[in-house]
Design a protein around this motif. Structure first.
Motif, PDB file in Angstrom:
ATOM      1  N   GLU A  66       0.802  -1.227   0.000  1.00 40.08           N
ATOM      2  CA  GLU A  66       0.000   0.000   0.000  1.00 40.08           C
ATOM      3  C   GLU A  66       0.835   1.278   0.000  1.00 40.08           C
ATOM      4  OE1 GLU A  66      -3.716  -0.344   1.427  1.00 40.08           O
ATOM      5  OE2 GLU A  66      -3.400  -2.148   2.624  1.00 40.08           O
ATOM      6  N   HIS A 125      -8.211  -3.288  -4.147  1.00 40.25           N
ATOM      7  CA  HIS A 125      -7.922  -3.717  -2.771  1.00 40.25           C
ATOM      8  C   HIS A 125      -7.636  -2.586  -1.808  1.00 40.25           C
ATOM      9  CE1 HIS A 125      -7.545  -8.103  -3.518  1.00 40.25           C
ATOM     10  NE2 HIS A 125      -7.215  -7.695  -4.732  1.00 40.25           N
ATOM     11  N   ASN A 144     -13.998 -10.772   0.796  1.00 38.13           N
ATOM     12  CA  ASN A 144     -12.877 -11.717   0.868  1.00 38.13           C
ATOM     13  C   ASN A 144     -13.210 -12.949   1.702  1.00 38.13           C
ATOM     14  OD1 ASN A 144     -10.108  -9.285   1.008  1.00 38.13           O
ATOM     15  ND2 ASN A 144     -11.221 -10.160  -0.699  1.00 38.13           N
ATOM     16  N   GLU A 193      -9.207   0.267   6.029  1.00 38.20           N
ATOM     17  CA  GLU A 193      -8.865  -1.130   5.729  1.00 38.20           C
ATOM     18  C   GLU A 193      -9.895  -1.662   4.742  1.00 38.20           C
ATOM     19  OE1 GLU A 193      -6.371  -3.333   5.523  1.00 38.20           O
ATOM     20  OE2 GLU A 193      -6.118  -3.450   7.706  1.00 38.20           O
ATOM     21  N   GLY A 211      -9.392  -6.700   5.221  1.00 40.19           N
ATOM     22  CA  GLY A 211      -8.750  -7.477   6.266  1.00 40.19           C
ATOM     23  C   GLY A 211      -9.112  -8.933   6.033  1.00 40.19           C
TER      24      GLY A 211
HETATM   25  C1  Z2T Z   1      -2.472  -5.430   0.359  1.00 35.51           C
HETATM   26  O1  Z2T Z   1      -2.078  -6.464   1.103  1.00 35.51           O
HETATM   27  C2  Z2T Z   1      -3.788  -4.964   0.416  1.00 35.51           C
HETATM   28  C3  Z2T Z   1      -4.170  -3.931  -0.407  1.00 35.51           C
HETATM   29  C4  Z2T Z   1      -3.254  -3.359  -1.283  1.00 35.51           C
HETATM   30  O2  Z2T Z   1      -3.679  -2.354  -2.080  1.00 35.51           O
HETATM   31  C5  Z2T Z   1      -1.955  -3.804  -1.337  1.00 35.51           C
HETATM   32  C6  Z2T Z   1      -1.578  -4.834  -0.525  1.00 35.51           C
HETATM   33 CL1  Z2T Z   1       0.026  -5.417  -0.595  1.00 35.51          CL
HETATM   34  C7  Z2T Z   1      -2.983  -2.046  -3.233  1.00 35.51           C
HETATM   35  C8  Z2T Z   1      -4.755  -5.644   1.333  1.00 35.51           C
HETATM   36  C9  Z2T Z   1      -5.719  -4.732   2.070  1.00 35.51           C
HETATM   37  O3  Z2T Z   1      -5.007  -3.803   2.839  1.00 35.51           O
HETATM   38  C10 Z2T Z   1      -6.589  -5.572   2.971  1.00 35.51           C
HETATM   39  O4  Z2T Z   1      -7.562  -4.783   3.614  1.00 35.51           O
HETATM   40  C11 Z2T Z   1      -7.288  -6.668   2.170  1.00 35.51           C
HETATM   41  O5  Z2T Z   1      -7.940  -7.559   3.028  1.00 35.51           O
HETATM   42  C12 Z2T Z   1      -6.282  -7.439   1.350  1.00 35.51           C
HETATM   43  O6  Z2T Z   1      -5.504  -6.572   0.559  1.00 35.51           O
HETATM   44  C13 Z2T Z   1      -6.947  -8.450   0.439  1.00 35.51           C
HETATM   45  O7  Z2T Z   1      -8.000  -7.886  -0.263  1.00 35.51           O
END
Ligand code: Z2T
Length: 839
Positions: free
Chosen positions: A289, A374, A481, A669, A672
């Protein structure tokens, strides 16, 4: 020599043999055989790793028939295949999972024991493929497990990073990164397929010309070419014959390049070019992120996406005369925008290389891709500067401009004379540094767009992708999810699994809603006692591991209060730390206070370049040092930072949790997934109304969930009304005391500078509203502490959390994707009877 020759002597296995047989004697013989002939060791010379490898090959042999039969079946013309494109697959170790899915765990255990060895020790030898950062990569791993278990034809496409996510060590309370050499001792689960390698071009320029027949043609003259070599890993479903393929691409230098340079005498130059090509798949970017905008990252993304699309086209043309109906055979899911370069790449392949008309190619492309978003964090939305983009992918930039031209023509009809609309929808951001907006590209190029939890999808529609929602409401849907119960319950929590299966049978493993049948036992004293016993055993095991890995001695009867996830300001691990300091202060004021003993367990990696996150780790370990060693505390509070949190190390964590910390600022979030793993394993959640917490609370019931904090609209409102964290700090004595202690160096041997950046960010900005949520969090934690004292009531809540978490199976999520997005059906795989699983 690369064409299949139709050699008549394929091993059509007709009798049970040493590579397929499942009885104990056969397994023991096969294991010994592999040790000798593959590892080249006698028992007297073998290391634990040799034994692990010998066992892994023994298991792999027993997968191959399923794998090849699955691959063969999917080549049939009438099968629709899901292609899950993801820059990350956070798989975790294969061995234990394959034993469970094959249904041979018990007999392998017996065979290994009878060989004088310990199965657990061999399983522990496996280096996990950590080819992901966190939730997004782990979701991809859960989804390929569910796809196989549901007998859906699917291929996972990604990158075979030589170095996955770094290993974390804690030195002097700080994170230190160590490179992850996961391939060091070889990888028995993959098979390289160099005969189907593909070529990928990079850089250079584009020529436009008219061919002899008068057609406009394009010629991309790259300044670099790279070979993509696929490495395939079987992904076996649970007790089915389906074994799908995870195809990860490794970059290699094409031989022609070496020779060219070699011939003009530039040997070092040739080797240099080789190294530079192979750099592409060298290392996973460790930022979750947070985008960095690095050229190599764009090359990684393009490399694996181009390899994958070329591979699909190759497979398609084995059975079809042309590409006209490509989208009827492949549904391609984009796991976030990382693979969204696939949209212009498929256009390029169809138009430039297969000479299809633009309109038809666009029809096919926009009926092939679907996009999952995401995150809502602005810093995580990918943008590439047009300048950099044009240097790496000159032809794709042209194609994107053409897609954009046609798209904006459509927008102009829908919104006449509205330049603001054009600017906000455009694939190109013209404000500041001109850049390509990858989320916009994904939206325009896909027939479906989804968020990963109800709240997240609503916020996408309302804010981040609002203009696209107004344009194409029918493209949008939610797909909450899920996680695979095979790894996250059956494998990691065998005690709980056996207890559940004794009560309600074992259909819950593939139909997780059946856990509801446990509700009827939630008040049953005998069942409660068994439930408590299982939890207690898990806490004992984690206690042992904590002692081994950190030296800290914790009390397994204390409440295990756990926060494991990537370290990030929005996830607010420092809010948790403020709670610990608050409890500590209460004990210092009143050493005889009747306080519920707690063990606070943290785990998670900080992105190496994310200074504030690294400082959060230092804060947690510093608070721990004081709290754990203060005699007044009398061991009623303990703080543990478990180093190197990964799939392997998480195994003991979820089953041992009493309390799951899901305390992100509302609206930050996306979903999660750790929250789901905890709840399934009978932990209660303390959480905000964020991401999937909302749905977990809905399922388990408000009375079985500890809710606190501002809601998303309240966060927005407070910010609009000039929220000032400084005022909260001055008005709240408990908060002020905790902050002042950090600031005056109480946790840093008098160093008043150490945590200043963290405190300044809270006092002068508090982007994530920590102070706004502080008191409600503390009050809620007090209710948690009281509730935990009532063992039976707590156990009932714990049972109900498990019983009502069936929705959070990745099987449910994948069924929704199959029916509502991909339009795919299960295709059962046939197998000769003697190689079937003996469950
Ligand atoms: C990540 O793990 C998630 C989102 C991202 O956006 C990048 C990465 Cl590496 C580009 C996560 C979310 O933070 C989380 O809330 C969610 O559960 C997860 O992806 C799977 O959808």
């Amino acid at each position: 020599n690369e064409e299949p020759q139709g050699f008549v002597c394929v091993p059509e296995i007709r009798v049970e043999d040493d590579r397929t047989g499942l009885d104990i004697e056969t397994l023991k013989r096969a294991f010994a055989d592999n040790l000798f002939y593959i590892q080249g060791k006698l028992g007297s010379m073998a290391t634990p790793n040799d034994y692990y490898m010998a066992l892994a090959y023994t298991v792999r042999d027993r997968l191959l028939q399923r794998w090849l039969n699955s691959a063969q079946t999917y080549l049939r013309g009438d099968v629709k295949v899901v292609c899950y494109l993801s820059a990350e697959f956070l798989l975790g170790p294969h061995l234990g999972n394959n034993l469970i899915n094959l249904g041979i765990y018990d007999r392998i255990e017996q065979a290994i024991t009878e060989s004088g060895l310990d199965l657990q020790e061999l399983i522990a030898q496996e280096e996990e493929p950590g080819l992901g950062n966190g939730g997004l990569g782990r979701l991809a791993a859960c989804y390929i497990d569910s796809l196989a278990s549901l007998e859906i034809p699917a291929i996972g496409y990604g990158i075979r990073y030589e170095f996955g996510i770094f290993d974390q060590e804690i030195q002097d309370g700080w994170q230190v990164e160590i490179t992850d050499k996961w391939l060091r001792y070889g990888n028995p689960w993959e098979i390289a397929r160099p005969e189907i390698a593909v070529e990928v071009k990079l850089g250079g320029y584009v020529d436009h010309y008219v061919d002899d027949a008068g057609n406009y043609r394009t010629h991309w003259i790259p300044d670099r070419e790279v070979h993509g070599v696929p490495y395939d890993t079987p992904i076996l479903g649970y007790r089915v014959n389906t074994a799908n393929t995870l195809r990860l691409w490794k970059a290699e230098a094409p031989e022609s390049f070496d020779f060219q340079a070699f011939n003009v005498g530039d040997y070092y130059g040739a080797v240099d070019a080789k190294i530079s090509s192979e750099n592409i798949t060298k290392v996973l970017y460790p930022n979750d992120e947070q985008v960095q905008g690095k050229r190599l990252r764009l090359e990684q993304q393009y490399f694996f996406v181009s390899c994958s699309l070329q591979d699909m086209i190759r497979l398609y043309l084995l059975e079809n005369p042309n590409l006209d109906n490509f989208h009827e055979t492949f549904a391609v899911q984009l796991n976030d925008t990382h693979p969204s370069i696939g949209v212009p790449e498929l256009m390029r392949l169809l138009v430039d290389e297969h000479h299809m008309a633009w309109e038809q190619a666009w029809q096919i492309t926009t009926h092939t891709f679907a996009y999952t978003n995401h995150t809502l964090l602005p810093e995580a939305l990918e943008k590439w500067s047009v300048q950099l983009f044009g240097r790496v992918l000159p032809r794709h930039l042209e194609i994107i401009y053409e897609i954009n031209r046609r798209f904006l023509d459509m927008v102009r009809i829908r919104y006449p004379d509205n330049d603001a609309k054009l600017a906000s929808l455009s694939l190109i951001d013209e404000l500041g540094k001109k850049s390509v907006r990858m989320a916009h590209l994904a939206c325009v190029g896909s027939y479906a767009i989804n968020g990963v939890a109800q709240l997240h999808t609503e916020l996408l529609k309302k804010d981040v992708l609002h203009d696209f929602y107004a344009l194409w409401p029918e493209k949008f849907s939610n797909k909450t999810n899920g996680v695979t119960p095979r790894r996250w319950v059956v494998q990691n929590n065998p005690g709980l699994s056996k207890l559940i299966s004794r009560k309600i049978g074992d259909r819950w493993i593939t139909h997780l809603d059946e856990l509801r049948k446990l509700e009827q036992f939630a008040d049953d004293p005998q069942f409660q006692a068994q439930w408590q016993q299982v939890k207690q055993n898990c806490k004992h095991q984690l206690t042992k591991q904590i002692k081994e890995r950190t030296g800290v001695v914790v009390d397994p009867t204390s409440m295990f209060d756990i926060q494991v996830k990537r370290i990030h300001e929005y996830k607010r691990q420092h809010l948790n730390a403020l709670h610990i300091i608050t409890l500590y202060n209460r004990l210092k004021e009143n050493p005889d206070l009747d306080l519920q003993p707690r063990t606070f367990i943290f785990g998670g990696k900080a992105a190496p370049g994310y200074f504030m996150a690294k400082l959060m780790i230092k804060l947690i370990t510093s608070v721990g040092e004081v709290v754990n060693n203060d005699p007044d505390v009398r061991d009623r509070l303990k703080v543990v930072f478990l180093p190197d949190y990964n799939v392997t190390n998480s195994q003991r964590v979820y089953p041992a949790a009493d309390l799951s910390e899901q305390i992100s600022t509302a609206g930050k979030e996306a979903s999660g997934t750790g929250n789901m793993k905890f709840s399934l394993n009978g932990a209660l959640t303390i959480g905000t109304l964020d991401g999937a917490n909302v749905e977990i609370r809905e399922e388990v019931g408000a009375e079985n969930f500890f809710l606190f904090g501002l809601t998303t609209p309240e966060v927005k409102e407070q910010k609009a009304n000039g929220y000032n964290s400084w005022d909260v700090y001055n008005a709240n004595p408990g908060l002020k005391k905790a902050i002042d202690m950090i600031s005056c160096g109480f946790f840093s041997h008098g160093d008043q500078q150490l945590f200043k950046p963290l405190l300044d960010s809270l006092l002068y900005d508090d982007k994530y509203m920590l102070f706004a949520d502080y008191q409600d969090y503390i009050d809620c934690q007090d209710r948690v502490g009281d509730a935990f004292k009532h063992k039976d009531a707590w156990t009932k809540m714990s049972i109900l959390n498990t019983a009502r978490s069936g929705k959070f199976s990745s099987d449910r999520a994948i069924r929704e994707y199959c029916q509502e997005i991909w339009q795919v059906e299960p295709v059962p795989i046939e197998l000769q009877e003697y190689v079937q699983a003996n469950a």
